[in-house]
Design a protein around this motif. Sequence first.
Motif, PDB file in Angstrom:
ATOM      1  N   THR A 151      34.286  48.326   8.216  1.00 63.74           N
ATOM      2  CA  THR A 151      34.088  49.061   9.468  1.00 63.74           C
ATOM      3  C   THR A 151      33.424  50.402   9.198  1.00 63.74           C
ATOM      4  OG1 THR A 151      36.001  47.986  10.472  1.00 63.74           O
ATOM      5  CG2 THR A 151      35.262  50.054  11.477  1.00 63.74           C
ATOM      6  N   GLU A 152      33.917  51.096   8.176  1.00 63.22           N
ATOM      7  CA  GLU A 152      33.335  52.400   7.822  1.00 63.22           C
ATOM      8  C   GLU A 152      31.892  52.237   7.348  1.00 63.22           C
ATOM      9  OE1 GLU A 152      34.379  56.440   5.281  1.00 63.22           O
ATOM     10  OE2 GLU A 152      35.678  54.690   5.104  1.00 63.22           O
ATOM     11  N   LEU A 153      31.633  51.200   6.584  1.00 61.03           N
ATOM     12  CA  LEU A 153      30.273  50.950   6.101  1.00 61.03           C
ATOM     13  C   LEU A 153      29.338  50.663   7.277  1.00 61.03           C
ATOM     14  CD1 LEU A 153      28.505  50.707   3.589  1.00 61.03           C
ATOM     15  CD2 LEU A 153      29.178  48.310   3.432  1.00 61.03           C
ATOM     16  N   ASP A 154      29.816  49.910   8.246  1.00 67.02           N
ATOM     17  CA  ASP A 154      29.017  49.627   9.439  1.00 67.02           C
ATOM     18  C   ASP A 154      28.677  50.919  10.183  1.00 67.02           C
ATOM     19  OD1 ASP A 154      27.763  47.790  11.314  1.00 67.02           O
ATOM     20  OD2 ASP A 154      29.430  48.256  12.668  1.00 67.02           O
ATOM     21  N   THR A 155      29.654  51.820  10.277  1.00 61.54           N
ATOM     22  CA  THR A 155      29.432  53.105  10.939  1.00 61.54           C
ATOM     23  C   THR A 155      28.374  53.919  10.199  1.00 61.54           C
ATOM     24  OG1 THR A 155      31.696  53.145  11.769  1.00 61.54           O
ATOM     25  CG2 THR A 155      30.553  55.253  11.674  1.00 61.54           C
ATOM     26  N   ILE A 156      28.462  53.937   8.880  1.00 54.61           N
ATOM     27  CA  ILE A 156      27.499  54.682   8.071  1.00 54.61           C
ATOM     28  C   ILE A 156      26.094  54.110   8.252  1.00 54.61           C
ATOM     29  CG2 ILE A 156      26.784  55.159   5.689  1.00 54.61           C
ATOM     30  CD1 ILE A 156      29.809  55.430   5.024  1.00 54.61           C
ATOM     31  N   VAL A 157      25.984  52.790   8.233  1.00 56.63           N
ATOM     32  CA  VAL A 157      24.674  52.153   8.411  1.00 56.63           C
ATOM     33  C   VAL A 157      24.095  52.517   9.771  1.00 56.63           C
ATOM     34  CG1 VAL A 157      23.493  49.928   8.690  1.00 56.63           C
ATOM     35  CG2 VAL A 157      25.096  50.270   6.791  1.00 56.63           C
ATOM     36  N   THR A 158      24.916  52.473  10.791  1.00 57.04           N
ATOM     37  CA  THR A 158      24.459  52.830  12.137  1.00 57.04           C
ATOM     38  C   THR A 158      23.965  54.274  12.172  1.00 57.04           C
ATOM     39  OG1 THR A 158      25.987  51.257  13.138  1.00 57.04           O
ATOM     40  CG2 THR A 158      25.136  53.000  14.566  1.00 57.04           C
ATOM     41  N   GLN A 159      24.711  55.184  11.547  1.00 60.77           N
ATOM     42  CA  GLN A 159      24.299  56.589  11.495  1.00 60.77           C
ATOM     43  C   GLN A 159      22.962  56.749  10.779  1.00 60.77           C
ATOM     44  OE1 GLN A 159      27.625  58.402   9.511  1.00 60.77           O
ATOM     45  NE2 GLN A 159      28.681  58.890  11.428  1.00 60.77           N
ATOM     46  N   MET A 180      47.617  46.596  -6.080  1.00 58.50           N
ATOM     47  CA  MET A 180      47.661  46.745  -4.630  1.00 58.50           C
ATOM     48  C   MET A 180      48.038  45.393  -4.026  1.00 58.50           C
ATOM     49  SD  MET A 180      44.534  47.903  -2.085  1.00 58.50           S
ATOM     50  CE  MET A 180      44.449  49.534  -2.745  1.00 58.50           C
ATOM     51  N   PRO A 181      49.011  45.357  -3.146  1.00 61.74           N
ATOM     52  CA  PRO A 181      49.405  44.106  -2.518  1.00 61.74           C
ATOM     53  C   PRO A 181      48.242  43.480  -1.752  1.00 61.74           C
ATOM     54  CG  PRO A 181      51.046  45.795  -2.101  1.00 61.74           C
ATOM     55  CD  PRO A 181      49.880  46.462  -2.761  1.00 61.74           C
ATOM     56  N   ARG A 182      48.290  42.146  -1.630  1.00 63.38           N
ATOM     57  CA  ARG A 182      47.198  41.412  -1.023  1.00 63.38           C
ATOM     58  C   ARG A 182      46.877  41.874   0.399  1.00 63.38           C
ATOM     59  NH1 ARG A 182      48.407  36.143   0.810  1.00 63.38           N
ATOM     60  NH2 ARG A 182      46.884  35.886   2.384  1.00 63.38           N
ATOM     61  N   LYS A 183      47.905  42.050   1.241  1.00 61.31           N
ATOM     62  CA  LYS A 183      47.651  42.460   2.621  1.00 61.31           C
ATOM     63  C   LYS A 183      46.975  43.818   2.676  1.00 61.31           C
ATOM     64  CE  LYS A 183      51.065  39.741   5.085  1.00 61.31           C
ATOM     65  NZ  LYS A 183      52.160  39.745   6.021  1.00 61.31           N
ATOM     66  N   ASN A 184      47.386  44.741   1.805  1.00 56.69           N
ATOM     67  CA  ASN A 184      46.757  46.055   1.772  1.00 56.69           C
ATOM     68  C   ASN A 184      45.307  45.950   1.318  1.00 56.69           C
ATOM     69  OD1 ASN A 184      48.974  47.428   2.722  1.00 56.69           O
ATOM     70  ND2 ASN A 184      49.748  47.918   0.690  1.00 56.69           N
ATOM     71  N   SER A 185      45.020  45.062   0.350  1.00 57.26           N
ATOM     72  CA  SER A 185      43.649  44.866  -0.111  1.00 57.26           C
ATOM     73  C   SER A 185      42.772  44.372   1.030  1.00 57.26           C
ATOM     74  CB  SER A 185      43.599  43.859  -1.261  1.00 57.26           C
ATOM     75  OG  SER A 185      44.203  44.377  -2.406  1.00 57.26           O
ATOM     76  N   VAL A 186      43.285  43.409   1.784  1.00 59.57           N
ATOM     77  CA  VAL A 186      42.514  42.862   2.903  1.00 59.57           C
ATOM     78  C   VAL A 186      42.314  43.932   3.963  1.00 59.57           C
ATOM     79  CG1 VAL A 186      42.539  41.172   4.776  1.00 59.57           C
ATOM     80  CG2 VAL A 186      43.218  40.488   2.470  1.00 59.57           C
ATOM     81  N   ARG A 187      43.357  44.656   4.289  1.00 60.64           N
ATOM     82  CA  ARG A 187      43.246  45.710   5.298  1.00 60.64           C
ATOM     83  C   ARG A 187      42.264  46.774   4.821  1.00 60.64           C
ATOM     84  NH1 ARG A 187      48.413  47.521   5.800  1.00 60.64           N
ATOM     85  NH2 ARG A 187      48.856  45.739   7.114  1.00 60.64           N
TER      86      ARG A 187
END
Length: 80
Positions: free
Chosen positions: A15-23, A1-8
Motif C-alpha cells: 500500500t505504501e509503495l503504491d502511494t509512493i508510485v502515485t506521488q 516475525m510471525p506469519r500473520k505479521n509478515s503478511v500484514r
Amino acid sequence: MPRKNSVRHFEENLTELDTIVTQLESNQLPLEEALKAFEKGVKISQDCQSVLTQAEQKVQILLDKQDGEHLEPFDPESAS
C-alpha cells in the motif's frame, strides 16, 4: 516475525509503495523529495521481494515433501 505479521507488513508495504508510485507519477514533488521517496520505494520493494522469496521457498519445500512435485518458472508470455 510471525506469519500473520509478515503478511500484514507485506500488505502495508504494498500500500505504501503504491502511494509512493502515485506521488512520483504525479510529477508534483520537488526533486529532493522525489529522490527521498524513490529511495524509500526501492527499500520497500526490496523488503517485499524478500518476503515473496521466502514464501516461494516455503511453497517449494511443501511441494517437495508432497509427491515430489516442483514449481515451474512463471512465464507471463505463455500465461496469456
